[in-house]
Motif scaffolding. Sequence first.
Motif, PDB file in Angstrom:
ATOM      1  N   LYS A  99       0.827  -1.197   0.000  1.00  0.00           N
ATOM      2  CA  LYS A  99       0.000   0.000   0.000  1.00  0.00           C
ATOM      3  C   LYS A  99       0.866   1.253   0.000  1.00  0.00           C
ATOM      4  N   MET A 100       1.975   1.195   0.738  1.00  0.00           N
ATOM      5  CA  MET A 100       2.885   2.335   0.738  1.00  0.00           C
ATOM      6  C   MET A 100       3.369   2.620  -0.678  1.00  0.00           C
ATOM      7  N   ASN A 101       3.650   1.563  -1.393  1.00  0.00           N
ATOM      8  CA  ASN A 101       4.080   1.711  -2.776  1.00  0.00           C
ATOM      9  C   ASN A 101       3.042   2.433  -3.617  1.00  0.00           C
ATOM     10  N   LEU A 102       1.812   1.956  -3.531  1.00  0.00           N
ATOM     11  CA  LEU A 102       0.731   2.549  -4.314  1.00  0.00           C
ATOM     12  C   LEU A 102       0.563   4.024  -3.997  1.00  0.00           C
ATOM     13  N   LEU A 103       0.639   4.348  -2.713  1.00  0.00           N
ATOM     14  CA  LEU A 103       0.408   5.735  -2.295  1.00  0.00           C
ATOM     15  C   LEU A 103       1.698   6.549  -2.305  1.00  0.00           C
ATOM     16  N   LYS A 104       2.761   5.911  -2.744  1.00  0.00           N
ATOM     17  CA  LYS A 104       4.055   6.601  -2.797  1.00  0.00           C
ATOM     18  C   LYS A 104       4.431   7.202  -1.447  1.00  0.00           C
ATOM     19  N   ILE A 105       4.267   6.383  -0.415  1.00  0.00           N
ATOM     20  CA  ILE A 105       4.664   6.807   0.919  1.00  0.00           C
ATOM     21  C   ILE A 105       5.992   6.148   1.245  1.00  0.00           C
ATOM     22  N   ASP A 106       6.967   6.930   1.584  1.00  0.00           N
ATOM     23  CA  ASP A 106       8.311   6.432   1.829  1.00  0.00           C
ATOM     24  C   ASP A 106       8.393   5.809   3.221  1.00  0.00           C
TER      25      ASP A 106
END
Lengths: 119, 119, 119, 119
Positions: A99-106
């Motif tokens: 999910k972090m990937n999808l939302l571009k959350i580092d």
Amino acid sequence: MEFKKNQTIYKQIADFIYENIMTLKWPVDQKISSVRELAGLLQVNPNTVMRTYSMLQDQGIIYNKRGIGYFVSAGAPDNIETMKRNHFVNVELPEVFKKMNLLKIDIEEVNTIYHNQSK
Amino acid sequence: MEFKKNQTIYKQIADFIYENIMTLKWPVDQKISSVRELAGLLQVNPNTVMRTYSMLQDQGIIYNKRGIGYFVSAGAPDNIETMKRNHFVNVELPEVFKKMNLLKIDIEEVNTIYHNQSK
Amino acid sequence: MEFKKNQTIYKQIADFIYENIMTLKWPVDQKISSVRELAGLLQVNPNTVMRTYSMLQDQGIIYNKRGIGYFVSAGAPDNIETMKRNHFVNVELPEVFKKMNLLKIDIEEVNTIYHNQSK
Amino acid sequence: MEFKKNQTIYKQIADFIYENIMTLKWPVDQKISSVRELAGLLQVNPNTVMRTYSMLQDQGIIYNKRGIGYFVSAGAPDNIETMKRNHFVNVELPEVFKKMNLLKIDIEEVNTIYHNQSK
DNA sequence: GTGGTCTAGACCACC
DNA sequence: GTGGTCTAGACCACA
């Protein structure tokens, strides 16, 4: 006890029991509350508690002496912990990362939130 | 398209649409597939797609022109992203942190797993 | 119960429930008829009642206890009344006034009709 | 021209024409816009305008000369006014009064709102 | 063609 | 028993 509506009650009861066993409030081989007792305490239908106990018995966390009640199995505290740990590391964390990937959350952002929150 | 059985179909269709809008495959004010069309494409009952569309319309993600079809709302891409972001940061992350606490998993360990996995 | 054909059934069922709650026939926190029960009573498909209940739950008028049924929310009677009142004053009345303007009907005339009718 | 979403387009077009006839912008026996013309002007599907014209013809508001176009009927301005007036007084007002009863809104309150609004 | 509503009937998880 | 989801198929008004 209050229940979250986005998860089933019998699983939340299981979590309640897991915690009591992990923290050794309910030690190994000690008799735990009867179905009716716990149902009364939690304001819940006895069938629901029964369902939790069945699941825990299948998992080997508790065992049953007919006519007497349910007891904490040997090794239960450790087993619960490794079971939960494995699930967290192998199932939940990957989903979070995805999910972090999808939302571009580092990952750095997550670290920041973690440290801010604990203040 | 295949559906996971542990989540409802109409929500998975919503996710499918979210992604198409967020990645701008379906630009703002463009007509999206009709109910029957998408139902045929996804091998699903039209009622199920209808349910998804109704939900998205309530959320303001898509709007309807009578007799013509559904269209992507202005601002939808940004709105979806902030909606998902907020949910992740305010709901999902706290739950993860809580579980880490219970299992005594340090944030450093999570960092390690994250970096190992991405190799 | 009979339904008018110029309005959808599920909304008419909602009106039926609104009235029962506003008049306190169904008091706060009381369980209301189950989906199947009401469907049988009104000679309607359970899905249609389900649709009404879902809408009312979104509006916060009723809430759900899993496996048990739907209940009247706290504050529901007042909320329904203010909701309906607001709609009447802010939406319906202005339209009436606008039409009076077009047709050059004076407010005095409306008063006269009102008092004549009530005799 | 913009359309309200809670009413059908072809009826809103009818209202548009009613007003033009009542205010004598479109006098009796004058040719009105062709279906395509009006459709282009209102940014609407020609079928929709056609539907409006059919309805108005049924009501005797306009008449058709084949191959030439549609024309305003004799007596149309008066007929529209009495038609609308009757509908307002016999259908709409009673509904309003009925709702006032349910919500316990007095006619005095309506008078107050009316006078406040016109300021 | 489009959406929207409704019915009939099924299956599931949960209490 | 309860709600919730899904399918299949029908009918309608509207553009």
